[in-house]
Design a protein around this motif. Sequence first.
Motif, short mmCIF file in Angstrom:
data_model
loop_
_atom_site.label_atom_id
_atom_site.label_comp_id
_atom_site.label_asym_id
_atom_site.label_seq_id
_atom_site.Cartn_x
_atom_site.Cartn_y
_atom_site.Cartn_z
N UNK A 30 0.83 -1.21 0.00
CA UNK A 30 0.00 0.00 0.00
C UNK A 30 0.87 1.26 0.00
N UNK A 31 1.94 1.25 0.78
CA UNK A 31 2.85 2.40 0.80
C UNK A 31 3.47 2.61 -0.58
N UNK A 32 3.89 1.52 -1.23
CA UNK A 32 4.46 1.61 -2.57
C UNK A 32 3.45 2.18 -3.56
N UNK A 33 2.21 1.72 -3.50
CA UNK A 33 1.17 2.22 -4.40
C UNK A 33 0.93 3.71 -4.19
N UNK A 34 0.87 4.13 -2.96
CA UNK A 34 0.65 5.55 -2.65
C UNK A 34 1.80 6.40 -3.15
N UNK A 35 3.02 5.96 -2.93
CA UNK A 35 4.20 6.73 -3.34
C UNK A 35 4.38 6.74 -4.86
N UNK A 36 3.96 5.69 -5.53
CA UNK A 36 4.18 5.58 -6.96
C UNK A 36 3.20 6.39 -7.80
N UNK A 37 1.96 6.46 -7.38
CA UNK A 37 0.94 7.15 -8.18
C UNK A 37 0.00 7.90 -7.28
N UNK A 38 0.44 9.02 -6.77
CA UNK A 38 -0.40 9.80 -5.88
C UNK A 38 -1.60 10.38 -6.62
N UNK A 39 -2.69 10.48 -5.91
CA UNK A 39 -3.87 11.13 -6.45
C UNK A 39 -4.73 10.28 -7.36
N UNK A 40 -4.43 9.01 -7.49
CA UNK A 40 -5.27 8.14 -8.32
C UNK A 40 -5.61 6.88 -7.52
N UNK A 41 -6.73 6.24 -7.82
CA UNK A 41 -7.08 5.01 -7.11
C UNK A 41 -6.05 3.92 -7.35
#
Length: 134
Positions: A30-41
């Motif tokens: 989840x942290x990787x997903x948030x850091x990789x593409x902020x502002x998108x689902x």
Amino acid sequence: MTDILQEVAALFDRSGEPVEGFDMGQVEAEAEAIMSFTGRPYCLVRAWSIIEVDVSEDYKVSLATDGLSPYVLYASDVVLHSGGKRRPGDWVRSTFQRSFTQGFLFKTKNTTYLLMGPGLRKKASVEAILAIVS
């Protein structure tokens, strides 16, 4: 059994080219997903397959014009969807791929999928892909 039915059944079996996805836990994913593409689902998934869709050359050109590639993601185990669109344990079939990076981030027009654990690469016809409906 019809050809399309056999092809759809093959999409759900666990045969295909093995591929490794993200190899850490859910919190790190989840942290990787948030850091990789902020502002998108984003959507964390397990038991996944990247499916190369057999399309005509003209359709490939049309997809490329829109910044897309003829690949879709199918996952039989949603771990988490940031917007609540999917629930844990649901399955998902994505739209066409916009990018695939780091060996585990599958991005479509609207969503970033983080592919957790082992998965597969497969090929299928458009008809077989369209047979998988939500």
